[in-house]
Design an enzyme around this catalytic site. Sequence first.
Site, PDB file in Angstrom:
ATOM      1  N   TYR A 102      48.591  50.983  36.429  1.00 37.00           N
ATOM      2  CA  TYR A 102      48.540  50.633  37.733  1.00 37.00           C
ATOM      3  C   TYR A 102      50.081  50.029  37.742  1.00 37.00           C
ATOM      4  O   TYR A 102      50.226  49.141  37.263  1.00 37.00           O
ATOM      5  CB  TYR A 102      47.660  49.940  38.772  1.00 37.00           C
ATOM      6  CG  TYR A 102      46.448  50.697  39.002  1.00 37.00           C
ATOM      7  CD1 TYR A 102      46.793  51.389  40.418  1.00 37.00           C
ATOM      8  CD2 TYR A 102      45.243  50.920  38.520  1.00 37.00           C
ATOM      9  CE1 TYR A 102      45.846  52.105  40.899  1.00 37.00           C
ATOM     10  CE2 TYR A 102      44.488  51.640  39.226  1.00 37.00           C
ATOM     11  CZ  TYR A 102      44.480  52.306  40.422  1.00 37.00           C
ATOM     12  OH  TYR A 102      43.773  53.178  41.053  1.00 37.00           O
ATOM     13  N   ASP A 132      43.959  40.568  36.681  1.00 44.11           N
ATOM     14  CA  ASP A 132      45.254  40.912  36.160  1.00 44.11           C
ATOM     15  C   ASP A 132      46.299  39.666  36.063  1.00 44.11           C
ATOM     16  O   ASP A 132      46.851  39.833  35.183  1.00 44.11           O
ATOM     17  CB  ASP A 132      45.989  42.047  37.075  1.00 44.11           C
ATOM     18  CG  ASP A 132      45.484  43.445  36.651  1.00 44.11           C
ATOM     19  OD1 ASP A 132      44.861  43.707  35.696  1.00 44.11           O
ATOM     20  OD2 ASP A 132      45.293  44.192  37.785  1.00 44.11           O
TER      21      ASP A 132
END
Lengths: 541, 541
Positions: A412, A324
């Site tokens: 998320y 990420d």
Amino acid sequence: MAHHAMLLIVVLGVLSITTPGTTHPLDPLSAAEITAVRTAVLASPLVPARPLHFHYVGLDEPDKPDVLAYAYGAAGSSSHALPPRRAFVIARAGGQSHELRVDVTNASSPSVLSHAVHRGAGFPTITLEEQFAAQALAPAYPPFAESMRTRGLLVEDVICSVLPVGWFGGAGARRVAKLQCFVAGATANYYARPIEGVTMVVDLDRLAIVGFRDRVAYPVPKAEGTEYRAGKAGPALAGPAPAPGVVVQPEGRGFDIDGHVVRWANWEFHVGYDVRAGAVISLASVHDEDAGLRRRVLYRGFVSEIFVPYMDLSEEWYYRTFLDAGEFDLGLWAYPLQPGADCPANAAYLDSYNVDQDGNPVKVRNMMCVFERYAGDVAWRHTESGFPSQLITEVRSDVSLVVRMVVSAGNYDYILDWEFKTSGSIKFVVSLTGILEMKATSYTHADEITVDAHGTLVSENTLAIYHDHYVTYYLDLDIDGTNNSFVKNIIITTRRNTGNPTTGGADTPRRSYWTVRREVAETEADGKVDVDAVPAPTCCS
Amino acid sequence: MAHHAMLLIVVLGVLSITTPGTTHPLDPLSAAEITAVRTAVLASPLVPARPLHFHYVGLDEPDKPDVLAYAYGAAGSSSHALPPRRAFVIARAGGQSHELRVDVTNASSPSVLSHAVHRGAGFPTITLEEQFAAQALAPAYPPFAESMRTRGLLVEDVICSVLPVGWFGGAGARRVAKLQCFVAGATANYYARPIEGVTMVVDLDRLAIVGFRDRVAYPVPKAEGTEYRAGKAGPALAGPAPAPGVVVQPEGRGFDIDGHVVRWANWEFHVGYDVRAGAVISLASVHDEDAGLRRRVLYRGFVSEIFVPYMDLSEEWYYRTFLDAGEFDLGLWAYPLQPGADCPANAAYLDSYNVDQDGNPVKVRNMMCVFERYAGDVAWRHTESGFPSQLITEVRSDVSLVVRMVVSAGNYDYILDWEFKTSGSIKFVVSLTGILEMKATSYTHADEITVDAHGTLVSENTLAIYHDHYVTYYLDLDIDGTNNSFVKNIIITTRRNTGNPTTGGADTPRRSYWTVRREVAETEADGKVDVDAVPAPTCCS
């Protein structure tokens, strides 16, 4: 994992011209400095190819000795002479990745100090603009439109995620990503409605679809009751609301923020920002009142990566091994914090600048917050009932200081906290929330599953795929200075039946006990702890 | 570990006569019921020996089907017929341990229902009065006074702890404890000043010293700077105080307490009390608004034991394998909570009754507190940047309900929380605070240590001995009823190089992945998890 944001630049793109002057060598680049970087790079003859896109612009941090000299001085008194201000740039032009260093000490006359072309494996992070453009390719791509038509889905209801392809060895020649799509339509929660089995490959440099496969079709989950927007969620999700709580501080805030330097209780530290890492904590120290001096704790710390591998080997899932930070930039997915909700009412906020792919500064309001945390907990207490004449109870409330940032990396949401305790310790808290990454399936009940489904059937036609989130930190600890070591304490169990000559020579009825072996890690590799290793043993009889 | 309390009965011994009537089958015994138990036991011809000391008096809980019928009814509608009220008693008389059941349904005519003499290994918990009396034996015991004189210590400065002797096999014939002593003098923190090497053995039935050994002498640590009382602590310990925080609830408290039943948000549960276990949570259920029914979660839960073994084999330490519940009673060491410090300003408090060794009720004010916890945290959030026309941010604050009790078992203080979440989950939080159990040593610097010291040198002449705290819970979970199973999820790693026929038949570049094996535990033994076992493996490439 991560997901593009068409609206981002519109929402966040109000550039403030009035930026305070840089006052600390670790301050992130100001808007004026970012603009100077852009000017210098575009004016440089070293990279003539166009278009040139900025994939990373950030502070090129001064060397540690220079920063320490600034902060603590050479011989105890700090010099406060600012080292030169420099930026590090990763740009993409002419099908190559360029690395540049730019001096912006004088923002009105910036200069490129160095230039190199990256030759190894790996590519820069994907820009928001690239993701927007890649996503827009899908509806206009005839094979995809035909697949949607066959499934009875409207192309205009479809939203696609742009997903990195992972790395499985070799030097990938092309900078590509994959598109996986969902049905949005009436619900904001399109993650609950995956269109399983259709994959597109996008060349990010050419912005063209270079691969397509419609391999298998599963029902799109109905996803009833998964809408989450206030006023649109059903009773089960809305639930009986608990009475709200508000933290108030009758004596006012206990911290102050001077530029990017935060002072609170015995702590002082610098809160920087980097688009890849997010919050960067530097030069954290505690004041030791007894010794009458400031004691160093942490030179620099930040989240270095968030690795999220999924555990499904099918064609549409095997490559989902997201990085990420390194593939998406944590700071690019940090949106304005909601006062009173993301952070309590007593919080203060810090703005930050990102950089768009044209090199312009983009201000993000309220990107980080700082607040004193009080949860009704106890920092230390003791009741002493051993004295004949008095019962002593001494209780100290637990108030700590939190620096918070929230990264919404697609489905998320990571809440990343640095919590400073008056005891001198720093606690990292990572809270994972948001929405699961789900896979469509023909299963409607768990009893139908006879082979490994690689996940949990969470609803009709909906599997939540097994996965990990590894959040790793870069930590340069300077406990009382740079001359310290990492000590591993390893618990060792001894099972025995006879006396121990080291403990007074007496035989003992104890059959086992444990002790601690201390190992000093000389190198970073020595400091590794194998999470597969056998944990602390149980004991004792 | 645990330590006696001379003052306890004076401080806590104000008995309130006006107790509300019992309204729930799981309510703890009222003062009137305790008094009735005492009357019945002392009047019973079954145990004629005197003195008779009460070591345990508590509710003899009705059978689970009767409680469930009361709470939920036989066919959905609750009967609300109170089952008979019974007490369970452990008493010591004539050198024997007696177990009695007493019916107190009509508190004015209680009757003993059963009586048995305990024949196996093990003894009742030590009463506070016994600890007080045992401790008082030391100064008057000539060999001990001589040891103190030899060390240059004043007997009147000495405080002794009464410590169980542990169990190392066999049926111990005598009910004995050991005395280990400290220098109190000017400091409240006598744990920091152990008198190492002197052990006394006390017969708890005869209240006489039956063993004495002065084996070795070490310097009593000076323990400078370890005083903790407000106004007496030095600057390092006092430190710069953070600004205080107060949680306020502008809409008022969100819970109500009806007798011992707590209702908050979607939760309803009963808070009982037992002197051995402390807080007992029963009949916890959540209201499912969607389904329009109350769903059962937990029939009964409490801390069943706190096991604290120390890892030093010397004569003065090997036996320190404390069972804080089973040897001391957690509830006997719970003192009034300090409002605004042990629990936040928005807390409500519950009183409880203990029983002295003569069988009289002893009220403890503010033994448990209930409060809504708000720490500025987020229960759930998501920012959705995937839509072209809007940025959606939805944040729900994390407010939970906490039931708290604090046990000061000698030097250690355990803060034991039951935290109820609106998601339907229950979180147990155990916070350990207080003071370390320390051992005197001749070492003044860690460099002098060449053999295993069984602890960490925390100050001059002071070792903090290695130890564990195992907090175990009794949990009778009734998830949606009694017919449910405990499922263990075990992570299994597969390393591979070829295609997987269960995942679409495709070859995959993935070299490893993990999946989950589910095992249903048919028995409690099946449900055991070996904490020595290899943990979840790291993964993946």
